[in-house]
Design an enzyme around this catalytic site. Structure first.
Site, short mmCIF file in Angstrom:
data_model
loop_
_atom_site.label_atom_id
_atom_site.label_comp_id
_atom_site.label_asym_id
_atom_site.label_seq_id
_atom_site.Cartn_x
_atom_site.Cartn_y
_atom_site.Cartn_z
N ALA A 80 34.76 40.60 33.73
CA ALA A 80 36.15 40.93 34.04
C ALA A 80 36.63 40.34 35.38
CB ALA A 80 36.32 42.44 34.04
N THR A 125 40.47 38.74 37.28
CA THR A 125 41.27 39.54 38.22
C THR A 125 42.28 38.67 38.97
OG1 THR A 125 39.54 39.39 39.89
CG2 THR A 125 39.57 41.39 38.58
N PHE A 137 36.97 46.60 35.49
CA PHE A 137 36.68 48.02 35.28
C PHE A 137 36.23 48.72 36.56
CE2 PHE A 137 35.75 48.46 30.41
CZ PHE A 137 37.11 48.37 30.18
N ILE A 178 37.66 39.82 27.00
CA ILE A 178 38.30 39.88 25.68
C ILE A 178 39.70 39.29 25.74
CG2 ILE A 178 36.97 41.91 24.93
CD1 ILE A 178 39.33 43.68 25.77
N HIS A 234 32.07 40.47 23.65
CA HIS A 234 32.75 41.73 23.35
C HIS A 234 34.02 41.53 22.53
CE1 HIS A 234 30.50 43.56 27.05
NE2 HIS A 234 29.74 43.45 26.00
N CYS A 260 42.49 44.82 9.60
CA CYS A 260 42.68 46.08 8.89
C CYS A 260 41.30 46.62 8.52
CB CYS A 260 43.49 45.83 7.61
SG CYS A 260 43.50 47.27 6.53
N THR A 265 31.05 39.64 37.39
CA THR A 265 30.52 40.72 36.54
C THR A 265 29.59 41.61 37.34
OG1 THR A 265 29.14 41.26 34.62
CG2 THR A 265 28.76 39.11 35.61
N ASN A 288 30.09 36.52 43.12
CA ASN A 288 30.66 37.84 42.82
C ASN A 288 31.16 38.50 44.09
OD1 ASN A 288 30.95 39.35 40.30
ND2 ASN A 288 29.96 41.00 41.41
N ILE A 334 35.91 34.20 42.74
CA ILE A 334 35.41 33.07 41.96
C ILE A 334 36.44 31.95 41.80
CG2 ILE A 334 35.93 34.15 39.71
CD1 ILE A 334 33.12 32.86 38.90
P1 NAD Z 1 33.16 45.13 35.88
O1 NAD Z 1 34.51 45.68 36.12
O2 NAD Z 1 32.04 46.06 35.64
O3 NAD Z 1 32.75 44.24 37.13
C1 NAD Z 1 33.57 43.25 37.64
C2 NAD Z 1 32.83 42.57 38.78
O4 NAD Z 1 33.58 41.45 39.18
C3 NAD Z 1 32.64 43.46 39.99
O5 NAD Z 1 31.29 43.33 40.43
C4 NAD Z 1 33.61 42.89 41.02
O6 NAD Z 1 33.13 42.97 42.35
C5 NAD Z 1 33.69 41.45 40.59
N1 NAD Z 1 34.96 40.79 40.87
C6 NAD Z 1 36.23 41.27 40.74
N2 NAD Z 1 37.13 40.30 41.00
C7 NAD Z 1 36.41 39.19 41.33
C8 NAD Z 1 36.74 37.87 41.71
N3 NAD Z 1 38.01 37.47 41.82
N4 NAD Z 1 35.74 36.98 41.95
C9 NAD Z 1 34.44 37.36 41.87
N5 NAD Z 1 34.05 38.61 41.53
C10 NAD Z 1 35.02 39.50 41.25
O7 NAD Z 1 33.30 44.07 34.72
P2 NAD Z 1 32.21 43.55 33.68
O8 NAD Z 1 30.89 43.38 34.32
O9 NAD Z 1 32.81 42.40 32.99
O10 NAD Z 1 32.06 44.76 32.63
C11 NAD Z 1 33.16 45.50 32.16
C12 NAD Z 1 33.42 45.43 30.65
O11 NAD Z 1 34.83 45.59 30.38
C13 NAD Z 1 33.11 44.11 30.06
O12 NAD Z 1 32.85 44.27 28.72
C14 NAD Z 1 34.42 43.39 30.25
O13 NAD Z 1 34.59 42.31 29.45
C15 NAD Z 1 35.44 44.44 29.88
N6 NAD Z 1 36.75 44.13 30.53
C16 NAD Z 1 37.34 42.95 30.22
C17 NAD Z 1 38.51 42.57 30.83
C18 NAD Z 1 39.11 41.24 30.47
O14 NAD Z 1 38.93 40.77 29.35
N7 NAD Z 1 39.79 40.57 31.39
C19 NAD Z 1 39.11 43.41 31.78
C20 NAD Z 1 38.47 44.65 32.07
C21 NAD Z 1 37.27 44.98 31.43
#
Ligand code: NAD
Length: 253
Positions: free
Chosen positions: A30, A34, A41, A111, A127, A135, A202, A225, A243
């Site tokens: 995720a 951002t 999350f 996603i 995911h 459906c 992540t 990260n 990133i």
């Molecule tokens: P997570 O929220 O658990 O972790 C996100 C990580 O990214 C954190 O460690 C944070 O410090 C880091 N981070 C945030 N912004 C950043 C940036 N600009 N550069 C570098 N690092 C950054 O997310 P996860 O590990 O992906 O797990 C959460 C679950 O929820 C996954 O399945 C994810 O795909 C899903 N999710 C997806 C989305 C999306 O599709 N955009 C959004 C929210 C959650």
């Protein structure tokens, strides 16, 4: 492990690693999106720190979908579908690396479809995707706009199939559901053959996705990260930063 160098020095090391790699795999989450305005999350501004009637990890579970579908769609449509979001420099740089033959695959927990929107082709979506919805009865396909429109129109905010009137479910892997076997197999193959694995954006706490990292046997494990992860100690290069900002400074030759 190079941890003490300045950010400039680390980006130079990353540049050298990329220049000398021929089969990079990117594994992300995720945090990659951002900088496109989609909250993750677990950051402080992430979805787990916002006020909802139920905890987000409970909402995005299959039990919750089955029993409180209306609440599920309220959260999902407000917080997880972001059709106006655009790819950021991280997505674009990874697409460029693939086009130049440097990167063989992207494995994402996201996603949102932003890697494909940036032009990446070989993307394994562990995911699922908000862009695919089916459906639960007749398997008819619907896109994300349909879900948003139906959420607005339906009295309970639940999208129904236009053919059989059954509930439509996003092709998104909810907690308690299994990941797609083909996607896992392809991800394992790609990671096992990679000479460089770049992990970014992540927290690496969502299983089984994060367990895939164990299949990496190559030379360079790079982590980019914002916050620490349990895998930091295994990295050959650790960059704490955004990133999009980091990858935008990489040249692809
Ligand atoms: P997570 O929220 O658990 O972790 C996100 C990580 O990214 C954190 O460690 C944070 O410090 C880091 N981070 C945030 N912004 C950043 C940036 N600009 N550069 C570098 N690092 C950054 O997310 P996860 O590990 O992906 O797990 C959460 C679950 O929820 C996954 O399945 C994810 O795909 C899903 N999710 C997806 C989305 C999306 O599709 N955009 C959004 C929210 C959650």
């Amino acid at each position: 492990m190079y941890t003490m160098e300045s950010i400039d020095k680390k980006i130079q090391i990353l540049q050298d690693i990329i220049n000398n790699s021929n089969s990079i795999v990117f594994f992300g989450g995720a945090g990659v999106s951002t900088e496109s305005g989609i909250p993750d999350f677990r950051s402080t501004s992430g979805l787990y720190n916002q006020e909802w009637k139920y905890p987000p990890e409970q909402i995005v579970s299959r039990t919750f979908f089955n029993h409180k579908c209306s609440e599920f769609y309220k959260f999902y449509c407000q917080k997880m579908i972001a059709l106006d979001a655009k790819p950021n420099p991280a997505h674009f740089k990874l697409a460029e690396l693939e086009q130049k033959g440097k990167l063989s695959a992207i494995i994402t927990q996201n996603i949102d479809g932003l890697h494909q929107a940036a032009g990446s082709k070989n993307v394994f979506e562990l995911h699922g995707s908000v862009h695919r919805n089916f459906c639960l009865n007749c398997n008819s396909f619907y896109d994300a706009s349909f879900i948003l429109e139906q959420h607005k129109i339906d009295s309970e905010g639940i999208p129904h199939c236009t053919k059989c009137n059954h509930i439509v479910k996003p092709d998104v892997v909810l907690y308690e559901e299994s990941l797609d076997n083909n996607t896992i197999d392809n991800s394992i193959k790609a990671i096992s053959k990679a000479d460089t694995l770049i992990i970014g954006g992540t927290s690496l706490v969502v299983y089984p996705a994060s367990g895939l990292v164990r299949y990496f046997k190559g030379k360079n494990l790079v982590i980019i990260n914002m916050s620490p992860t349990d895998y930091d100690k295994n990295s050959t290069l650790l960059i704490q930063g955004k990133i999009g900002e980091v990858l935008s400074r990489i040249s692809v030759v």
